[in-house]
Design a protein around this motif. Structure first.
Motif, PDB file in Angstrom:
ATOM      1  N   ALA A  96      87.860  42.088  51.685  1.00  0.00           N
ATOM      2  CA  ALA A  96      86.465  42.528  52.002  1.00  0.00           C
ATOM      3  C   ALA A  96      85.788  41.558  52.869  1.00  0.00           C
ATOM      4  CB  ALA A  96      85.448  42.510  50.685  1.00  0.00           C
ATOM      5  N   PRO A  97      85.160  42.051  53.954  1.00  0.00           N
ATOM      6  CA  PRO A  97      84.625  41.061  54.835  1.00  0.00           C
ATOM      7  C   PRO A  97      83.462  40.172  54.544  1.00  0.00           C
ATOM      8  CG  PRO A  97      83.932  43.711  55.531  1.00  0.00           C
ATOM      9  CD  PRO A  97      85.008  43.244  54.265  1.00  0.00           C
ATOM     10  N   SER A  98      82.832  40.766  53.454  1.00  0.00           N
ATOM     11  CA  SER A  98      81.798  39.966  52.526  1.00  0.00           C
ATOM     12  C   SER A  98      81.780  40.177  51.278  1.00  0.00           C
ATOM     13  CB  SER A  98      80.488  40.082  53.309  1.00  0.00           C
ATOM     14  OG  SER A  98      79.336  39.566  52.779  1.00  0.00           O
ATOM     15  N   GLN A  99      81.629  39.136  50.429  1.00  0.00           N
ATOM     16  CA  GLN A  99      81.755  39.649  49.072  1.00  0.00           C
ATOM     17  C   GLN A  99      81.406  38.321  48.379  1.00  0.00           C
ATOM     18  OE1 GLN A  99      84.348  37.950  46.865  1.00  0.00           O
ATOM     19  NE2 GLN A  99      85.673  37.183  48.370  1.00  0.00           N
ATOM     20  N   ASP A 100      80.784  38.233  47.089  1.00  0.00           N
ATOM     21  CA  ASP A 100      80.122  37.139  46.196  1.00  0.00           C
ATOM     22  C   ASP A 100      81.054  36.797  45.244  1.00  0.00           C
ATOM     23  OD1 ASP A 100      79.514  39.317  44.598  1.00  0.00           O
ATOM     24  OD2 ASP A 100      77.553  38.921  44.417  1.00  0.00           O
ATOM     25  N   GLY A 101      82.298  37.281  45.077  1.00  0.00           N
ATOM     26  CA  GLY A 101      83.018  36.935  44.134  1.00  0.00           C
ATOM     27  C   GLY A 101      83.254  37.927  42.870  1.00  0.00           C
ATOM     28  N   THR A 102      82.306  38.548  42.831  1.00  0.00           N
ATOM     29  CA  THR A 102      82.102  39.993  41.849  1.00  0.00           C
ATOM     30  C   THR A 102      81.993  41.377  42.539  1.00  0.00           C
ATOM     31  OG1 THR A 102      81.146  38.428  40.391  1.00  0.00           O
ATOM     32  CG2 THR A 102      81.066  40.455  39.719  1.00  0.00           C
ATOM     33  N   TYR A 103      81.215  41.145  43.678  1.00  0.00           N
ATOM     34  CA  TYR A 103      80.715  42.621  44.229  1.00  0.00           C
ATOM     35  C   TYR A 103      80.951  42.388  45.716  1.00  0.00           C
ATOM     36  CZ  TYR A 103      78.395  42.995  39.873  1.00  0.00           C
ATOM     37  OH  TYR A 103      78.116  43.394  38.472  1.00  0.00           O
ATOM     38  N   PHE A 104      81.180  43.589  46.398  1.00  0.00           N
ATOM     39  CA  PHE A 104      81.118  43.859  47.877  1.00  0.00           C
ATOM     40  C   PHE A 104      79.755  43.425  48.409  1.00  0.00           C
ATOM     41  CE2 PHE A 104      84.803  46.611  46.610  1.00  0.00           C
ATOM     42  CZ  PHE A 104      85.620  46.083  47.594  1.00  0.00           C
TER      43      PHE A 104
END
Length: 95
Positions: free
Chosen positions: A80-88
């Motif tokens: 994923a280009p950007s994620q927070d560890g749990t969600y896109f």
């Protein structure tokens, strides 16, 4: 059945079509052919014919929906280009 130019233009307007003067004659002829063919269908005896609700007698051939963890979260978020560890993470689209 005869269709005049006014009816053709009304149908074209309802269908959101623009008809040029060169296209009028062929379209009128095509519509008249279709309508005359439909008039032949009215001559058929359909009293003992059951109406169709579906074209095919096939039933749902899809597999059963089975719940399971088929892809670990980490593997799903890996590229994923950007994620927070749990969600896109995606750009905000609604203010």
């Amino acid at each position: 059945m005869q269709i005049d130019k006014a009816t053709l233009h009304k149908i074209a307007n309802l269908a959101r079509l623009e008809i040029t003067p060169e296209e009028e004659a062929p379209l009128l002829q095509s519509l008249e052919n279709v309508l005359s063919w439909m008039e032949h269908l009215n001559e058929l005896d359909t009293d003992n014919v059951a109406p169709l609700t579906h074209i095919s007698s096939e039933i749902n051939v899809m597999r059963e929906d089975v719940v399971g963890n088929h892809l670990p979260r980490e593997q799903g978020l890996y590229n994923a280009p950007s994620q927070d560890g749990t969600y896109f993470r995606v750009p905000k689209v609604i203010e």
